[in-house]
Design a protein around this motif. Structure first.
Motif, PDB file in Angstrom:
ATOM      1  N   ASP A   1     -46.881  -3.198  29.790  1.00 46.79           N
ATOM      2  CA  ASP A   1     -46.766  -3.927  31.053  1.00 46.79           C
ATOM      3  C   ASP A   1     -48.175  -4.277  31.527  1.00 46.79           C
ATOM      4  OD1 ASP A   1     -46.615  -4.545  33.881  1.00 46.79           O
ATOM      5  OD2 ASP A   1     -44.590  -3.719  33.870  1.00 46.79           O
ATOM      6  N   ALA A   2     -48.515  -5.566  31.459  1.00 47.47           N
ATOM      7  CA  ALA A   2     -49.881  -5.988  31.765  1.00 47.47           C
ATOM      8  C   ALA A   2     -50.267  -5.693  33.209  1.00 47.47           C
ATOM      9  CB  ALA A   2     -50.041  -7.484  31.478  1.00 47.47           C
ATOM     10  N   THR A   3     -49.323  -5.872  34.136  1.00 43.02           N
ATOM     11  CA  THR A   3     -49.625  -5.625  35.554  1.00 43.02           C
ATOM     12  C   THR A   3     -49.902  -4.151  35.803  1.00 43.02           C
ATOM     13  OG1 THR A   3     -48.216  -7.477  36.224  1.00 43.02           O
ATOM     14  CG2 THR A   3     -48.770  -5.853  37.913  1.00 43.02           C
ATOM     15  N   LEU A   4     -49.044  -3.293  35.307  1.00 47.57           N
ATOM     16  CA  LEU A   4     -49.238  -1.851  35.488  1.00 47.57           C
ATOM     17  C   LEU A   4     -50.469  -1.356  34.744  1.00 47.57           C
ATOM     18  CD1 LEU A   4     -45.611  -0.391  35.336  1.00 47.57           C
ATOM     19  CD2 LEU A   4     -47.134  -0.504  37.325  1.00 47.57           C
ATOM     20  N   GLU A   5     -50.759  -1.944  33.596  1.00 45.36           N
ATOM     21  CA  GLU A   5     -51.949  -1.535  32.838  1.00 45.36           C
ATOM     22  C   GLU A   5     -53.218  -1.829  33.625  1.00 45.36           C
ATOM     23  OE1 GLU A   5     -53.888   0.198  29.592  1.00 45.36           O
ATOM     24  OE2 GLU A   5     -51.753   0.108  30.069  1.00 45.36           O
ATOM     25  N   THR A   6     -53.273  -3.013  34.231  1.00 45.66           N
ATOM     26  CA  THR A   6     -54.446  -3.367  35.039  1.00 45.66           C
ATOM     27  C   THR A   6     -54.553  -2.467  36.266  1.00 45.66           C
ATOM     28  OG1 THR A   6     -54.275  -5.678  34.338  1.00 45.66           O
ATOM     29  CG2 THR A   6     -55.568  -5.229  36.318  1.00 45.66           C
ATOM     30  N   LEU A   7     -53.428  -2.222  36.923  1.00 45.09           N
ATOM     31  CA  LEU A   7     -53.436  -1.358  38.097  1.00 45.09           C
ATOM     32  C   LEU A   7     -53.868   0.057  37.726  1.00 45.09           C
ATOM     33  CD1 LEU A   7     -52.876  -0.843  41.069  1.00 45.09           C
ATOM     34  CD2 LEU A   7     -50.441  -0.527  40.498  1.00 45.09           C
ATOM     35  N   LEU A   8     -53.360   0.570  36.612  1.00 43.62           N
ATOM     36  CA  LEU A   8     -53.739   1.897  36.144  1.00 43.62           C
ATOM     37  C   LEU A   8     -55.234   1.988  35.901  1.00 43.62           C
ATOM     38  CD1 LEU A   8     -53.185   4.739  34.977  1.00 43.62           C
ATOM     39  CD2 LEU A   8     -52.675   3.612  32.784  1.00 43.62           C
ATOM     40  N   ASN A   9     -55.800   1.003  35.229  1.00 42.15           N
ATOM     41  CA  ASN A   9     -57.238   1.026  34.940  1.00 42.15           C
ATOM     42  C   ASN A   9     -58.073   0.984  36.212  1.00 42.15           C
ATOM     43  OD1 ASN A   9     -56.831   1.122  32.171  1.00 42.15           O
ATOM     44  ND2 ASN A   9     -56.913  -1.101  31.916  1.00 42.15           N
TER      45      ASN A   9
ATOM     46  N   LEU B   1     -56.049  -2.614  46.329  1.00 42.16           N
ATOM     47  CA  LEU B   1     -55.225  -3.189  47.396  1.00 42.16           C
ATOM     48  C   LEU B   1     -55.004  -4.678  47.194  1.00 42.16           C
ATOM     49  CD1 LEU B   1     -56.526  -1.532  50.697  1.00 42.16           C
ATOM     50  CD2 LEU B   1     -54.269  -1.279  49.667  1.00 42.16           C
ATOM     51  N   GLU B   2     -56.072  -5.409  46.909  1.00 39.22           N
ATOM     52  CA  GLU B   2     -55.958  -6.847  46.711  1.00 39.22           C
ATOM     53  C   GLU B   2     -55.061  -7.159  45.521  1.00 39.22           C
ATOM     54  OE1 GLU B   2     -59.456  -9.176  46.709  1.00 39.22           O
ATOM     55  OE2 GLU B   2     -60.350  -8.173  48.423  1.00 39.22           O
ATOM     56  N   PHE B   3     -55.209  -6.374  44.458  1.00 39.07           N
ATOM     57  CA  PHE B   3     -54.376  -6.588  43.276  1.00 39.07           C
ATOM     58  C   PHE B   3     -52.902  -6.393  43.608  1.00 39.07           C
ATOM     59  CE2 PHE B   3     -52.245  -5.125  39.409  1.00 39.07           C
ATOM     60  CZ  PHE B   3     -52.580  -6.139  38.517  1.00 39.07           C
ATOM     61  N   CYS B   4     -52.610  -5.359  44.372  1.00 40.46           N
ATOM     62  CA  CYS B   4     -51.213  -5.101  44.756  1.00 40.46           C
ATOM     63  C   CYS B   4     -50.666  -6.214  45.639  1.00 40.46           C
ATOM     64  CB  CYS B   4     -51.105  -3.755  45.464  1.00 40.46           C
ATOM     65  SG  CYS B   4     -51.396  -2.317  44.398  1.00 40.46           S
TER      66      CYS B   4
END
Length: 331
Positions: free
Chosen positions: A67-75, A135-138
């Motif tokens: 999941d690209a979105t969750l991967e970026t958020l995790l990092n 925050l901005e990413f979310c």
């Protein structure tokens, strides 16, 4: 305490940690793990909320990360937590404790104080600013991350007319610092609940909080309402805290001539503080004058304001005069 975004089996030689710190990390994971776990609970959980934080930790525990979105958020979360963990417990990690007392781990390789202070400041600012990036990413990916709608950070930002670091920084430069915005948020709320309601009415202020800025009647005034709020907040921050909104406070910083490496700070004198506070209040008043004039020119579009102020709402006709050493009166 056990971290939920880092695993010991992935950090036999701090492999995960090294991805987020561009330095040679030799600290054992066991030493840093309690700090990481504490920072996850202290800084990340209130930001994401239980639901989204749980989703991120569950994703981290999965074998396949697709999941690209969750991967970026995790990092981004890992980046912030690692830096905040090192900053928070930097002094403890630099020593060894035993029943004989404390010993310096650095030995002859210890940093000068100015180097250690600069490192801690870099870790702290980098960690907190990355939280703002989270925050901005979310916010940008709210459709893929609907759990964020339940988070304390999201719900709190929606109660403020200027609710994010970016909004504040676009009006008054604070270096994009989340640390500074967290200090100023109290003054934003106070300005909103006192000055703004006094001038526009509570019902209309509540309407502006949920207003779509792309709608013409709101687009006419929202930018200036936000500017009024920010500049009045800055004036209050100076007046109450004797500070300009920076993380270090209202100070002037100069490099020492001898070393060129240390900084000296000097508190700004009270007359200068008062002059600056007055300057920002006058600037805020000018924005509010524009808002009031616009509301009156299109009064039919703003029934909540009309109900508060009446058909013939008074204009802002406050006299701004410098009467220093003058004998002036109005008959």
């Amino acid at each position: 305490m056990t971290p939920r975004l880092f695993r010991p089996e992935f950090n036999e030689k701090a492999e995960e940690i090294k991805q987020f710190l561009p330095v040679n990390v030799t600290c054992s994971f066991r030493s840093l793990a309690p700090s990481i776990a504490q920072c996850e609970d202290k800084y990340l959980l209130p930001l994401l909320g239980e639901a989204l934080f749980g989703r991120v930790t569950a994703y981290y525990a999965e074998v396949a990360h697709d999941d690209a979105t969750l991967e970026t958020l995790l990092n981004r979360c890992q980046y912030a937590v690692v830096r905040l963990a090192y900053w928070q417990d930097y002094d403890l990690l630099s020593v060894s404790l035993s029943d004989k007392g404390a010993a310096d781990n650095a030995g002859d390789g210890r940093l000068y104080k100015y180097q250690a202070d600069a490192l801690k400041r870099t870790l702290k600012e980098g960690g907190f600013n990355e939280l703002d990036a989270v925050l901005e990413f979310c916010h940008r990916n709210i459709e893929q991350l609907p759990e964020f709608l339940q988070s304390p950070a999201y719900t709190d930002s929606k109660t403020l007319i200027v609710g994010t670091t970016r909004e504040f920084n676009d009006i008054f430069h604070i270096g994009g610092s989340r640390l500074v915005f967290l200090k100023m948020r109290h003054f934003v709320r106070t300005t909103q609940e006192t000055e703004l309601r006094h001038r526009l009415g509570k019902a209309f202020c509540d309407e502006l909080l949920t207003a779509d800025p792309s709608v013409e009647r709101y687009a006419r005034i929202l930018p200036e309402v936000k500017k009024f709020t920010v500049f009045w907040s800055v004036a209050d921050g100076i007046g109450e805290l004797h500070r300009l909104p920076t993380e270090q406070g209202m100070v002037f910083e100069t490099s020492q001539a001898a070393s060129g490496s240390d900084t000296q700070t000097a508190i700004v004198p009270q007359p200068e503080l008062e002059r600056m506070a007055d300057e920002y209040r006058h600037k805020a008043e000018r924005y509010m004058s524009y808002v009031i004039a616009t509301l009156q020119a299109h009064i039919a579009d703003y029934p909540a304001y009309r109900a508060f102020a009446g058909e013939n709402a008074p204009r802002n006709e406050v006299f701004h005069r410098d009467n220093t050493n003058r004998k002036i009166f109005f008959a």
